[in-house]
Design a protein around this motif. Structure first.
Motif, PDB file in Angstrom:
ATOM      1  N   ARG A  92       0.812  -1.219   0.000  1.00  0.00           N
ATOM      2  CA  ARG A  92       0.000   0.000   0.000  1.00  0.00           C
ATOM      3  C   ARG A  92       0.848   1.273   0.000  1.00  0.00           C
ATOM      4  NH1 ARG A  92      -5.399   0.802   1.456  1.00  0.00           N
ATOM      5  NH2 ARG A  92      -5.600  -1.294   2.275  1.00  0.00           N
ATOM      6  N   GLU A 261       5.894  11.804  -4.275  1.00  0.00           N
ATOM      7  CA  GLU A 261       5.807  10.707  -3.310  1.00  0.00           C
ATOM      8  C   GLU A 261       7.183  10.250  -2.839  1.00  0.00           C
ATOM      9  OE1 GLU A 261       4.074   6.838  -4.606  1.00  0.00           O
ATOM     10  OE2 GLU A 261       2.607   7.312  -3.051  1.00  0.00           O
ATOM     11  N   ARG A 264       8.570  11.928   0.382  1.00  0.00           N
ATOM     12  CA  ARG A 264       7.772  12.036   1.614  1.00  0.00           C
ATOM     13  C   ARG A 264       8.384  11.274   2.790  1.00  0.00           C
ATOM     14  NH1 ARG A 264       2.277  10.962  -1.620  1.00  0.00           N
ATOM     15  NH2 ARG A 264       2.254  12.946  -2.693  1.00  0.00           N
ATOM     16  N   GLN A 271      -1.330   8.346   6.767  1.00  0.00           N
ATOM     17  CA  GLN A 271      -2.622   8.714   6.155  1.00  0.00           C
ATOM     18  C   GLN A 271      -2.993   7.815   4.981  1.00  0.00           C
ATOM     19  OE1 GLN A 271      -4.765  10.526   7.292  1.00  0.00           O
ATOM     20  NE2 GLN A 271      -3.801  11.898   8.739  1.00  0.00           N
ATOM     21  N   TYR A 272      -2.028   7.086   4.453  1.00  0.00           N
ATOM     22  CA  TYR A 272      -2.310   6.214   3.306  1.00  0.00           C
ATOM     23  C   TYR A 272      -3.320   5.121   3.664  1.00  0.00           C
ATOM     24  CZ  TYR A 272       1.310   7.931   0.102  1.00  0.00           C
ATOM     25  OH  TYR A 272       2.052   8.694  -0.771  1.00  0.00           O
ATOM     26  N   GLN A 275      -8.529   5.220   4.222  1.00  0.00           N
ATOM     27  CA  GLN A 275      -9.429   5.310   3.085  1.00  0.00           C
ATOM     28  C   GLN A 275     -10.856   5.155   3.610  1.00  0.00           C
ATOM     29  OE1 GLN A 275      -8.157   6.055   0.182  1.00  0.00           O
ATOM     30  NE2 GLN A 275      -6.087   5.982   1.019  1.00  0.00           N
TER      31      GLN A 275
ATOM     32  N   ASN B  46      -5.761   9.360  -4.085  1.00  0.00           N
ATOM     33  CA  ASN B  46      -5.771   7.909  -3.886  1.00  0.00           C
ATOM     34  C   ASN B  46      -4.485   7.309  -3.333  1.00  0.00           C
ATOM     35  OD1 ASN B  46      -8.423   7.075  -4.658  1.00  0.00           O
ATOM     36  ND2 ASN B  46      -7.923   7.885  -6.678  1.00  0.00           N
ATOM     37  N   GLY B  47      -3.641   8.096  -2.696  1.00  0.00           N
ATOM     38  CA  GLY B  47      -2.441   7.537  -2.090  1.00  0.00           C
ATOM     39  C   GLY B  47      -2.841   6.472  -1.082  1.00  0.00           C
ATOM     40  N   GLY B  48      -2.383   5.256  -1.281  1.00  0.00           N
ATOM     41  CA  GLY B  48      -2.729   4.169  -0.365  1.00  0.00           C
ATOM     42  C   GLY B  48      -3.981   3.419  -0.753  1.00  0.00           C
ATOM     43  N   PHE B  77      -1.745  11.439  -3.470  1.00  0.00           N
ATOM     44  CA  PHE B  77      -1.645  11.946  -2.096  1.00  0.00           C
ATOM     45  C   PHE B  77      -2.623  11.161  -1.232  1.00  0.00           C
ATOM     46  CE2 PHE B  77       0.661  15.960  -2.738  1.00  0.00           C
ATOM     47  CZ  PHE B  77       0.633  16.026  -4.116  1.00  0.00           C
ATOM     48  N   PRO B  78      -2.325  10.999   0.046  1.00  0.00           N
ATOM     49  CA  PRO B  78      -3.316  10.347   0.906  1.00  0.00           C
ATOM     50  C   PRO B  78      -4.563  11.219   1.070  1.00  0.00           C
ATOM     51  CG  PRO B  78      -1.388  11.017   2.174  1.00  0.00           C
ATOM     52  CD  PRO B  78      -1.074  11.295   0.752  1.00  0.00           C
TER      53      PRO B  78
END
Lengths: 316, 431
Positions: A92, A261, A264, A271-272, A275, B46-48, B77-78
């Motif tokens: 992920r 990315e 980072r 935070q990834y 969702q 849609n990061g992750g 980005f998340p």
């Protein structure tokens, strides 16, 4: 014999209360000692349980994490245990890249921070600077301004700075530090609290040592490098930890200034996982991974850290 | 000593000159907006989010292969921090050509001049209305999908307690819903039989709870001029909503702060009914199988209402090649691309043509019910630049009400704050 008996008889009534009192004091001391230990164990458990929960949950599937919440099972590695969450983390999030970034950013910030802040503190503590008390007060005064207040102006400011870039056409200058490594490091090198901490520590080092060194022909930088700094181990360790922690935990700033990315740091990676359907097991696995370096660092520097906090606290 | 001073002065002059020279050079080569040199960047939240990111990346790859004029790059980005990243980038003039945007934020970003009106080569008339971001009669964004709200329950639990399974044609009424909650609470199996996600304080509050307010007849703001919340957010209907929300908590039907994950709590039978999003359907179905009942939201008087508007795509004003950006967006909106994203995300495809390609969303499919919910009941969150502020105030007010605050006073305070904000921003008319 008789004299002894008499003596014993004479002393007996007076010594008995002492013995009783001594026993009472010992008992009281023991009770306090046990109480102290219990309190310490209680506090240790209080602080340890969230970490234990995080680690244990990182081994469980989401449904089980929530199913176990209402019992002690939440803290035990029982049930459907596996390393699946750890492997999912790497699917992920580019976790390895984020870890390398954070290690690099934090290490450079710490090393540069120790150098810059100790030099500033040395100047304020040892050199003849006019109005140095005012300067030190102003530096300390900046501590009351929260970073959130400065963040946006700082974004504007770093966006005005010139940047070098090595391209196919040679060295190029461009405007703005946004989306670079240096923007995550340089604004945090100079730190008011670190300067204060070094200053306080340097004040405790006898100035006679400087004078002796000067007699031997040493200049200011040599005194700093060969006399003051070698005696400042605990202060260096404390500043290292106090600089490392915010650098490692940095979240708001990279969020604002890093777009690519690959640049980072680890905290943004948390935070990834948030969702619409949150993967809690993976959150815990990732959190465990990024907590390990901090724990390792603390264990390595624990003694110096506590010593320095204690000594600067007494003086401060 | 004199030498040292001289050295210091020389060093200072050199350093100052260097910085000045560099700044001078820099001002000659401006930061550069995206879209130059045949390259443009797309930012996504849609990061992750592995599945959706892969689907969007496939669209980008497809576009790059389909022509050789422009190369599109995707930057993820998340989601939780995406808006902050966009706002910071806008402040520093570093926005990419294409961004994705949460639907209700479109008017605000258009008003702030982050976005330019779309000029696409595809017809958007076929899209679900909630997948378009419209402000001042201009379309600023378009989405591949929408999501819907639903009530999830166990069929077995409903049957055991003599509770009717609600349908689109016959949703639960307020009285019926109250009766169902009373029965479930009386069993003693669940501390709080209903989970409406009170623990999720992000966009969930306005997305999920303003439709309940609208079902009572209230609203977040008057929708003619979008200049005041007076009378709609604190009128009699809104008060009725507030008192009802409060009673859910005081009667013990909901927790004032629900668990971290409503779907997992529902799957673990911690709660009997989950008021949640369509995105939870797949996991709920996997956990409960045929026992899962997916029902429409409750009709509180003015018909069932659910929130509308999910993530959409827009082109930024600073883009150096808007033509290329529009071309990419037009390409991305083919039914095949929309269907691929909907499959990856288990969301409602934006068009009928795409829906026909997504298993489950075809007519009669097991997921088609969500498309029906969306088509029949979706109410867009107010299309005004004031929305982010309204959303914050509404969230605070709802939390206060659920936690026992005086409903009328709380709503009045929210209205005062919203009206003052609109006034202080000149009514949010175009700058």
């Amino acid at each position: 014999m008789a004299i002894t008996e008499v003596a014993s008889a004479k002393t007996a009534p007076t010594s008995a209360p002492h013995v009783v009192l001594g026993q009472k004091t010992a008992k009281k001391k023991r009770a306090l000692g046990i109480g102290g230990y219990l309190l310490r164990i209680g506090l240790a458990v209080l602080f340890l349980f969230p970490i234990l929960f995080m680690f244990v949950s990182s081994l469980k599937p989401d449904q089980q994490i929530f199913g176990d919440l209402s019992s002690i099972a939440a803290f035990l590695p029982i049930g459907n245990i596996s390393m699946d969450n750890y492997s999912a983390v790497f699917d992920r999030v580019p976790a390895a890249r984020f870890l390398v970034n954070s290690i690099g950013i934090s290490t450079i910030t710490v090393v540069a921070g120790i150098l810059v802040n100790s030099l500033a503190a040395f100047a304020l503590s040892r050199m003849r600077v006019r109005g140095k008390t005012v300067i030190l007060t102003l530096i300390i005064a900046t501590l009351i301004v929260p970073f959130e207040t400065l963040a946006l102006p700082l974004v504007w400011w770093v966006n005005q700075l010139p940047s070098f870039e090595l391209t196919e056409l040679g060295f190029m200058f461009s405007k703005g530090w946004i989306d670079t490594y240096q923007v995550q490091i340089i604004p945090f090198v100079a730190n008011a609290f670190s300067i204060y901490l070094f200053h306080q520590y340097f004040e405790s080092i006898p100035k006679e040592l400087d004078e002796a060194a000067r007699m031997d022909g040493a200049g200011w930088f040599r005194i700093y490098r060969q006399v003051v700094m070698p005696l400042s181990g605990p202060a260096i360790a404390t500043v290292a930890i106090l600089t490392f922690l915010p650098a490692w935990n940095s979240y708001l700033w990279p969020l604002m200034v890093v777009q690519t990315e690959e640049l980072r740091p680890v905290m943004v990676g948390v935070q990834y996982f948030f969702q619409l359907n949150v993967s809690w097991g993976e959150v815990m696995a990732y959190s465990t991974l990024i907590t390990l370096p901090v724990v390792a660092l603390f264990i390595a520097f624990q003694r110096s850290f506590v010593n320095s906090i204690a000594s600067s606290g007494v003086k401060g | 000593m004199r030498h040292a001073k001289k050295r210091l002065i020389v060093a200072s002059v050199l350093a100052t000159s260097l910085v000045a020279a560099l700044t001078g050079c820099a001002s000659g080569t401006a930061g550069g907006s995206d879209g130059k040199n045949g390259e443009l960047t797309v930012w996504t939240h849609n990061g992750g989010n592995v599945e959706e990111l892969a689907a969007v990346q496939a669209i980008v790859d497809g576009y790059n292969k389909s022509q050789d004029k422009t190369t599109v790059k995707l930057q993820a980005f998340p989601q939780a921090s995406y808006n902050d990243s966009v706002i910071a980038a806008a402040a520093s003039g570093k926005l990419p050509c294409i961004v994705d945007i949460d639907g209700p934020n479109v008017p605000n970003w258009a008003w702030a001049k982050y976005l330019t009106p779309l000029d696409l080569s595809v017809d958007l008339d076929e899209n679900l209305p909630s997948t378009l971001g419209i402000w001042n009669d201009e379309t600023y964004s378009v989405g591949y999908y929408d999501v819907a709200l639903a009530m999830f329950a166990r069929k077995s639990v409903l049957a055991e307690n003599g509770i009717r399974q609600a349908t689109i044609d016959q949703p639960w009424t307020q009285a019926e819903f109250g009766d169902a909650l009373e029965k479930l609470k009386a069993t003693g199996t669940w501390t709080n039989p209903l989970d409406i996600g009170t623990g999720d304080v992000g966009e969930w509050y306005p997305y999920a709870f303003s439709p309940l307010l609208q079902s009572f007849g209230g609203d977040l703001i008057e929708r003619d001029e979008y200049q005041s919340a007076e009378g709609v957010l604190n009128g009699p209907e809104a008060l009725e909503w507030a008192e009802w929300m409060q009673s859910l908590a005081t009667d013990g039907y909901i927790a004032t702060k629900s668990g971290a994950d409503s779907a997992l709590d529902f799957q673990n039978n911690v709660t009997a009914i989950q008021y949640g999003g369509s995105w939870a359907a797949a996991n709920n179905a996997a956990a409960l199988g045929d026992d899962l009942a997916v029902m429409p939201s409750v009709d509180l008087g003015e018909g069932t209402k659910i929130g509308g508007g999910s993530w959409q795509w827009g082109v930024t004003t600073g883009c150096a090649d808007t033509e290329a950006a529009m071309d990419y967006l037009s390409y991305s909106l083919s039914p095949e691309n929309i269907a691929a994203v909907a499959v990856a995300t288990a969301t409602i495809p934006a068009t009928d043509a795409a829906a026909a390609l997504v298993p489950g969303f075809e007519e009669g499919g097991n997921l088609a019910v969500f498309r029906e919910f969306s088509a029949q009941s979706a109410v867009l969150r107010p299309e005004t630049p004031a929305y982010p502020f309204i959303a914050t105030e509404f969230t605070k007010a709802t939390q206060d009400i659920i936690n026992g605050g005086d409903p009328q006073k709380t709503l009045d305070a929210a209205v005062t704050a919203i009206d003052a904000n609109i006034k202080s921003n000149g009514g949010y008319t175009q700058k």
